[in-house]
Design a protein around this motif. Structure first.
Motif, PDB file in Angstrom:
ATOM      1  N   ALA A 110       0.839  -1.208   0.000  1.00 35.50           N
ATOM      2  CA  ALA A 110       0.000   0.000   0.000  1.00 35.50           C
ATOM      3  C   ALA A 110       0.869   1.252   0.000  1.00 35.50           C
ATOM      4  CB  ALA A 110      -0.936  -0.012   1.207  1.00 35.50           C
ATOM      5  N   ALA A 111       1.946   1.205   0.779  1.00 32.77           N
ATOM      6  CA  ALA A 111       2.842   2.371   0.866  1.00 32.77           C
ATOM      7  C   ALA A 111       3.479   2.672  -0.489  1.00 32.77           C
ATOM      8  CB  ALA A 111       3.923   2.106   1.921  1.00 32.77           C
ATOM      9  N   GLU A 112       3.921   1.611  -1.142  1.00 40.09           N
ATOM     10  CA  GLU A 112       4.574   1.814  -2.439  1.00 40.09           C
ATOM     11  C   GLU A 112       3.591   2.416  -3.448  1.00 40.09           C
ATOM     12  OE1 GLU A 112       6.819  -0.680  -5.929  1.00 40.09           O
ATOM     13  OE2 GLU A 112       6.401  -1.705  -4.036  1.00 40.09           O
ATOM     14  N   ALA A 114      -2.694   2.852   7.191  1.00 39.69           N
ATOM     15  CA  ALA A 114      -3.170   2.098   8.349  1.00 39.69           C
ATOM     16  C   ALA A 114      -3.319   0.633   7.957  1.00 39.69           C
ATOM     17  CB  ALA A 114      -4.496   2.655   8.858  1.00 39.69           C
ATOM     18  N   PHE A 115      -3.326  -0.230   8.974  1.00 39.98           N
ATOM     19  CA  PHE A 115      -3.270  -1.673   8.737  1.00 39.98           C
ATOM     20  C   PHE A 115      -4.150  -2.400   9.740  1.00 39.98           C
ATOM     21  CE2 PHE A 115      -1.221  -5.333  10.850  1.00 39.98           C
ATOM     22  CZ  PHE A 115      -1.338  -6.293   9.848  1.00 39.98           C
ATOM     23  N   ASN A 116      -4.691  -3.535   9.334  1.00 43.94           N
ATOM     24  CA  ASN A 116      -5.230  -4.477  10.318  1.00 43.94           C
ATOM     25  C   ASN A 116      -5.225  -5.897   9.773  1.00 43.94           C
ATOM     26  OD1 ASN A 116      -8.954  -4.325  10.228  1.00 43.94           O
ATOM     27  ND2 ASN A 116      -7.495  -4.810   8.634  1.00 43.94           N
ATOM     28  N   ARG A 117      -5.292  -6.852  10.688  1.00 50.12           N
ATOM     29  CA  ARG A 117      -5.637  -8.207  10.297  1.00 50.12           C
ATOM     30  C   ARG A 117      -6.989  -8.468  10.923  1.00 50.12           C
ATOM     31  NH1 ARG A 117      -3.294 -14.385  10.948  1.00 50.12           N
ATOM     32  NH2 ARG A 117      -4.608 -15.070   9.211  1.00 50.12           N
ATOM     33  N   ALA A 161      -3.989   3.037   2.237  1.00 51.40           N
ATOM     34  CA  ALA A 161      -3.262   4.312   2.187  1.00 51.40           C
ATOM     35  C   ALA A 161      -4.115   5.313   1.430  1.00 51.40           C
ATOM     36  CB  ALA A 161      -1.914   4.138   1.509  1.00 51.40           C
ATOM     37  N   MET A 162      -4.066   6.555   1.885  1.00 49.86           N
ATOM     38  CA  MET A 162      -4.893   7.591   1.266  1.00 49.86           C
ATOM     39  C   MET A 162      -4.134   8.878   1.100  1.00 49.86           C
ATOM     40  SD  MET A 162      -8.650   7.577   2.911  1.00 49.86           S
ATOM     41  CE  MET A 162      -9.307   5.948   3.188  1.00 49.86           C
ATOM     42  N   ILE A 205     -12.697  18.061   3.694  1.00 48.78           N
ATOM     43  CA  ILE A 205     -11.661  17.079   3.375  1.00 48.78           C
ATOM     44  C   ILE A 205     -12.006  16.434   2.040  1.00 48.78           C
ATOM     45  CG2 ILE A 205     -10.628  14.880   4.045  1.00 48.78           C
ATOM     46  CD1 ILE A 205     -11.406  15.654   6.986  1.00 48.78           C
ATOM     47  N   ILE A 206     -11.054  16.448   1.122  1.00 48.71           N
ATOM     48  CA  ILE A 206     -11.261  15.770  -0.163  1.00 48.71           C
ATOM     49  C   ILE A 206     -10.290  14.602  -0.235  1.00 48.71           C
ATOM     50  CG2 ILE A 206     -11.075  16.000  -2.677  1.00 48.71           C
ATOM     51  CD1 ILE A 206     -11.636  19.096  -2.031  1.00 48.71           C
ATOM     52  N   VAL A 207     -10.828  13.389  -0.382  1.00 44.86           N
ATOM     53  CA  VAL A 207      -9.960  12.231  -0.541  1.00 44.86           C
ATOM     54  C   VAL A 207      -9.632  12.121  -2.031  1.00 44.86           C
ATOM     55  CG1 VAL A 207      -9.661   9.774  -0.166  1.00 44.86           C
ATOM     56  CG2 VAL A 207     -11.062  11.105   1.415  1.00 44.86           C
ATOM     57  N   LYS A 208      -8.373  12.305  -2.351  1.00 45.79           N
ATOM     58  CA  LYS A 208      -7.991  12.357  -3.761  1.00 45.79           C
ATOM     59  C   LYS A 208      -7.725  10.973  -4.331  1.00 45.79           C
ATOM     60  CE  LYS A 208      -5.227  15.747  -4.926  1.00 45.79           C
ATOM     61  NZ  LYS A 208      -4.027  16.643  -4.891  1.00 45.79           N
ATOM     62  N   ARG A 209      -7.239  10.090  -3.496  1.00 47.28           N
ATOM     63  CA  ARG A 209      -6.817   8.779  -4.005  1.00 47.28           C
ATOM     64  C   ARG A 209      -6.772   7.820  -2.821  1.00 47.28           C
ATOM     65  NH1 ARG A 209      -1.869   6.502  -6.118  1.00 47.28           N
ATOM     66  NH2 ARG A 209      -0.562   7.915  -4.939  1.00 47.28           N
ATOM     67  N   ALA A 210      -7.095   6.571  -3.066  1.00 43.99           N
ATOM     68  CA  ALA A 210      -6.977   5.570  -2.014  1.00 43.99           C
ATOM     69  C   ALA A 210      -6.417   4.285  -2.603  1.00 43.99           C
ATOM     70  CB  ALA A 210      -8.339   5.302  -1.374  1.00 43.99           C
ATOM     71  N   VAL A 211      -5.683   3.579  -1.775  1.00 46.08           N
ATOM     72  CA  VAL A 211      -5.102   2.297  -2.170  1.00 46.08           C
ATOM     73  C   VAL A 211      -5.446   1.292  -1.081  1.00 46.08           C
ATOM     74  CG1 VAL A 211      -2.960   1.027  -2.609  1.00 46.08           C
ATOM     75  CG2 VAL A 211      -3.134   3.433  -3.266  1.00 46.08           C
ATOM     76  N   VAL A 212      -5.836   0.082  -1.469  1.00 48.06           N
ATOM     77  CA  VAL A 212      -5.990  -0.979  -0.482  1.00 48.06           C
ATOM     78  C   VAL A 212      -5.182  -2.183  -0.963  1.00 48.06           C
ATOM     79  CG1 VAL A 212      -8.223  -1.715  -1.491  1.00 48.06           C
ATOM     80  CG2 VAL A 212      -7.595  -2.456   0.813  1.00 48.06           C
ATOM     81  N   ALA A 213      -4.380  -2.718  -0.071  1.00 52.21           N
ATOM     82  CA  ALA A 213      -3.639  -3.938  -0.366  1.00 52.21           C
ATOM     83  C   ALA A 213      -4.165  -5.023   0.551  1.00 52.21           C
ATOM     84  CB  ALA A 213      -2.140  -3.731  -0.147  1.00 52.21           C
TER      85      ALA A 213
END
Lengths: 156, 725
Positions: free
Chosen positions: B553-555, B573-576, B587-588, B599-607
């Motif tokens: 997600a970070a990458e 942020a992370f969870n199991r 990651a956002m 607040i405007i969320v421009k992009r999100a990633v989920v791994a």
């Protein structure tokens, strides 16, 4: 008192008997047997009931039979069928642009109105066109991708 | 366990008979049966893929039968991200065993060794003898005999041709063409339409109503009045709506509800009487709670308090059901997540034997937990009882759903941790406060019921008394026990028995608030230690699969972000999930408008890592949709209420994220061929909320701990921090 209305739906003449103030939605889902438009809120807040009236998106949960009778009505059933899917419908399938799918007919109908007027919309234009349609599953990005895919498919 | 003492996977342990799960039909199709139901998570497609893969038949041949009592295995409730682990693992094994049985039959039929046979789309060939026979010739229309033993090895994942691929949902065509896809669309001969009139507030008593006037209205077949329960049955839907409105208008009520102050719900939770239980490794204990003690060697000690409000599932289609009473039997077509538990509840409510009730699951709009699906089923049954022989279709109104569905509980989570001089966590404390997350149907007794209408109609039954939940990783304490490697964890669940607002299972249960708190606090600790938030997490996480999703997600988001305060920022942020299911990192990237607090969320990633991927798109949709839903909960949503009434009755008073507000979500699936399927449907909301808070901090230097992050709140926080206009 119930009256007889001559409607033009998906290119065909259909007759419905009902209260003039009955929302079109209940004629579609009841006597007309067109189940694609869904009840979501009954107050023009979610877009699940969307149909096109003379090419413009309308909320069938509010538009009355009397108002609708003056226009050409297009519903999701008139956009494409199982054997003859519209590019928007196949794009929604290809992009997996829904999870539960309750909002899907309303989104496709609304997107059809957009593409008829703007054949090459960017992401922002698509989002703006769909801003009065709600999706609770969170398929927004895939819906936008599907509308773009359909626009490409439809391009001459 | 089976006879050989071998543990069978998933729900196969509940019923090992092959015929309970799979059948080869005479018409060349294969029937797959599952006790889990479709709620928009794509389970029907995923189980069809598993069966098609193991049996070597085309997907088009698979028919999935799901959630019909008496026809499928009782797999309880479709919840807790358990479907792939319970029914998916069972079906993988049982269809592998069915295939082995078919191979043995084919070998005998063709007079060759089973090991020499090849299968393509259900046709078994012997290359040596150039002969063949089909599944349908061997087994068509005959039930499999015998039980799964666990001795047959499923396919080697390296040979998969279907599992792990993208697949169009099996019900997709009906959904895009407006076909009959939902409970709302069910057609039946003689179908009539029902509506109910709910009170203006919880516990209100009906004083008077003009039922006679409603009865005289055109099309009205029956008015049902029992105690404070009111319903109507009419010939067509519009007549039912008009009659309902007339009935509602004439009804006089005595209201008695006393609700807490919505703006001080956190104080209400903490100040009310509660039972404190220490949580050890995810399980609450009936034992004394220790006090927080700052350890020796603590260089820094931090504490923080995080809150979430009541949230609603807010299904886009209000709950609906179709019920028919005929010949002493009740049949309910229902969108319930638990057909068998619902049948047991209805039996008690209606004074019927369990076997006089059939529940047939039909998909509703996405539910995201316990919404009105069970309650509407009792409502429909009560109306159907009044018009025997006629199927009654009852659909709730938008206000019925918003006002009467069970809500996700408000929660407070307080954290306290100490760092040593190297920036390592040496002590960790988490205290949570919540009302119950358990409101799903239980068997109705003479005095108690979990179903809404029973609290109003005669004989009036009480809501079950809420009790603390001592199950592992359940209820409010789900994911309260941190996944990180910590030398000591002190976790305490403070259970508040009072439920001024009815609460029940809401997607992820306690996970959302707990992970919001834990993952926000990890950022606060990283900040205090002067360490990059990603690096800080990795320094406390040995689990390789957890590290992998975080790094992925970070990458993808482009880590590290710039220093705090530029107006745009990134968070992670992370969870199991449940400390046992899917791994997910979110990651956002956000932009914060310092003028208006928006607040405007421009992009999100989920791994995500959900073990062996089955339906790649289905899994990605669950993870991506979870992120979007979490953004909506976190930015916009809270159930509004006054001293007596809930006031969030529509989408204007309970706004959710719109198309112009939702970001594009990139999903990265870390496939683990051959490893067990891990539930993922609730894996991304907790980290979704926390990643958003962390990104806002990175953008502004302001730490948001109170959900939702409305512009007014953000602006107030910015001003308090000396930023903004």
């Amino acid at each position: 008192m119930a009256e007889t209305f001559n409607l033009r739906i998906n290119g065909a003449a259909r007759q419905v008997v009902g209260d003039p103030d009955m929302p079109l939605l209940y004629a579609l889902r009841g006597p007309l047997g067109l189940l694609g438009a869904k009840y979501g809120c009954g107050s023009e807040q979610c877009g699940s009931c969307s149909v096109l009236l003379d090419g413009e998106r309308a909320f069938s949960c509010k538009i009355t039979l009397a108002q609708a009778a003056a226009s050409d009505i297009l519903t999701i059933e008139g956009i494409g069928t199982e054997g003859n899917l519209h590019p928007l419908q196949s794009a929604f399938m290809e992009e997996h642009a829904f999870q539960c799918g309750y909002c899907t007919p309303g989104l496709i109908v609304t997107a059809k109105a957009l593409l008829d007027q703007n054949p090459d919309p960017d992401d922002a234009a698509i989002a703006t066109a769909l801003r009065d349609n709600l999706c609770r599953c969170g398929s927004h990005g895939r819906v936008i991708a599907a509308v773009k895919r359909a626009a490409k498919e439809l391009a001459p | 366990m089976n006879g050989n003492g071998k543990k069978l996977p998933g729900s196969l342990a509940k019923d090992a008979r092959i015929a309970s799960w799979v059948a080869i039909e005479a018409d060349g199709t294969v029937t797959v049966r599952t006790g889990k139901v479709e709620i928009g998570q794509g389970i029907r497609t995923a189980v069809a893929m598993i069966a098609a893969e193991e049996l070597d038949v085309a997907m088009a041949r698979i028919r999935v039968v799901s959630g019909i009592t008496g026809e499928v295995v009782d797999e309880g409730v479709t919840s807790g991200s358990g479907s792939m682990e319970q029914t998916g693992r069972a079906l993988r094994q049982v269809t592998a065993e069915a295939r082995a049985a078919l191979m043995a039959k084919a070998a005998a039929h063709l007079g060759v060794d089973a090991a020499t046979l090849e299968v393509e789309d259900g046709t078994v060939r012997s290359p040596a003898t150039n002969s063949q026979v089909t599944y349908w010739e061997l087994q068509g229309g005959q039930a499999f005999v015998g039980e799964a033993t666990g001795a047959v090895a499923p396919k080697d994942p390296a040979s998969y041709t279907l599992v792990g691929k993208r697949m169009v949902e099996i019900d997709a065509v009906a959904k895009v063409t407006g076909g009959a896809a939902f409970i709302h669309d069910l057609a039946m001969d003689g179908l009539v339409h029902g509506r109910v009139v709910r009170p203006p507030s919880q516990g209100a008593k009906l004083l008077s109503v003009d039922a006679a006037a409603a009865r005289r209205l055109e099309g009205v077949i029956e008015v049902v009045e029992s105690g404070s329960f009111l319903g109507i049955v009419a010939t067509d839907e519009w007549q039912a709506i008009k009659a309902r409105d007339a009935l509602a208008l004439s009804a006089q009520w005595e209201e008695s509800a006393r609700l807490p102050d919505e703006d001080n719900i956190s104080a209400w939770l903490i100040d009310n009487e509660s039972a404190a239980h220490p949580v050890i490794d995810g399980t609450p204990q009936d034992a004394p709670v220790s006090a927080i003690a700052v350890p020796e060697g603590a260089a820094k000690t931090l504490e923080a308090s995080y809150t979430r409000p009541y949230h609603m599932h807010a299904s886009l289609g209000p709950s609906a059901a179709v019920a028919l009473f005929a010949d002493g039997r009740l049949t309910v077509h229902s969108p319930s997540q638990g057909p068998y538990p619902l049948a047991r509840a209805l039996a008690g409510s209606l004074g019927l034997e369990n076997d006089a009730i059939t529940i047939i699951h039909v998909q509703g709009a996405g539910c995201y937990g316990h919404n009105g699906a069970d309650d509407v089923s009792l409502d429909a049954a009560l109306l159907a009882q009044a018009v025997p022989g006629r199927p009654v279709r009852l659909q709730w109104t938008r206000a019925d759903e918003h006002l009467w569905e069970p809500y996700g509980p408000a929660m407070v989570v307080m954290t306290n941790a100490s760092l040593d001089n190297d920036g390592k966590i040496i002590d960790w404390n988490l205290d949570l406060w919540s009302t119950t997350h358990q409101g799903r149907p239980r068997p109705t007794t003479a005095t108690h019921s979990s179903l809404l209408a029973d609290w109003y109609r005669e004989p009036v039954r009480a809501r079950p008394v809420a009790k603390p939940n001592f199950s592992n990783e359940s209820g409010a304490h789900r994911n309260a026990w941190s996944t990180y490697d910590l030398p000591r964890q002190r976790v305490v669940s403070h259970f508040v028995a009072k439920t001024p607002l009815r609460t029940s299972s809401f997607r992820g249960l306690g996970n959302y608030a707990n992970i919001f708190a834990i993952e926000s606090f990890m950022d606060e600790l990283a900040q205090a230690a002067g360490i990059d938030p990603l690096e800080f997490r990795l320094a406390h996480l040995g689990d390789e699969r957890g590290r992998a999703v975080l790094n992925a997600a970070a990458e993808a988001i482009g880590w590290p972000p710039g220093g705090p305060g530029s107006g745009t920022g990134k968070g992670i942020a992370f969870n199991r999930y449940k400390n046992a299911k899917a791994y997910a990192a979110v990651a956002m990237e956000v932009e914060v408008n310092e003028e208006n607090g928006e607040i405007i969320v421009k992009r999100a990633v989920v791994a995500g890592d959900a073990g062996q991927v089955v339906s790649a798109d289905g899994l990605a949709c669950q993870l991506e949709g979870g992120v979007i839903q979490a953004i909506s909960w976190t930015l916009k949503e809270r159930v509004r209420f006054g001293p007596q009434r809930v006031t969030s009755a529509d989408w204007e008073s309970y706004p959710i994220l719109t198309f112009t507000e939702a970001p594009m979500v990139e999903c990265i699936l870390l496939n683990q061929p051959g490893l067990p399927y891990l539930g993922a449907g609730e894996g991304s909301q907790g980290p979704g909320g926390a990643a958003l808070a962390n990104a806002v901090f990175n953008a502004t230097g302001v730490r948001l701990r109170e959900i939702p992050f409305t512009p007014e709140r953000v602006k107030r926080m910015m001003v308090a921090a000396g930023r903004g206009p």
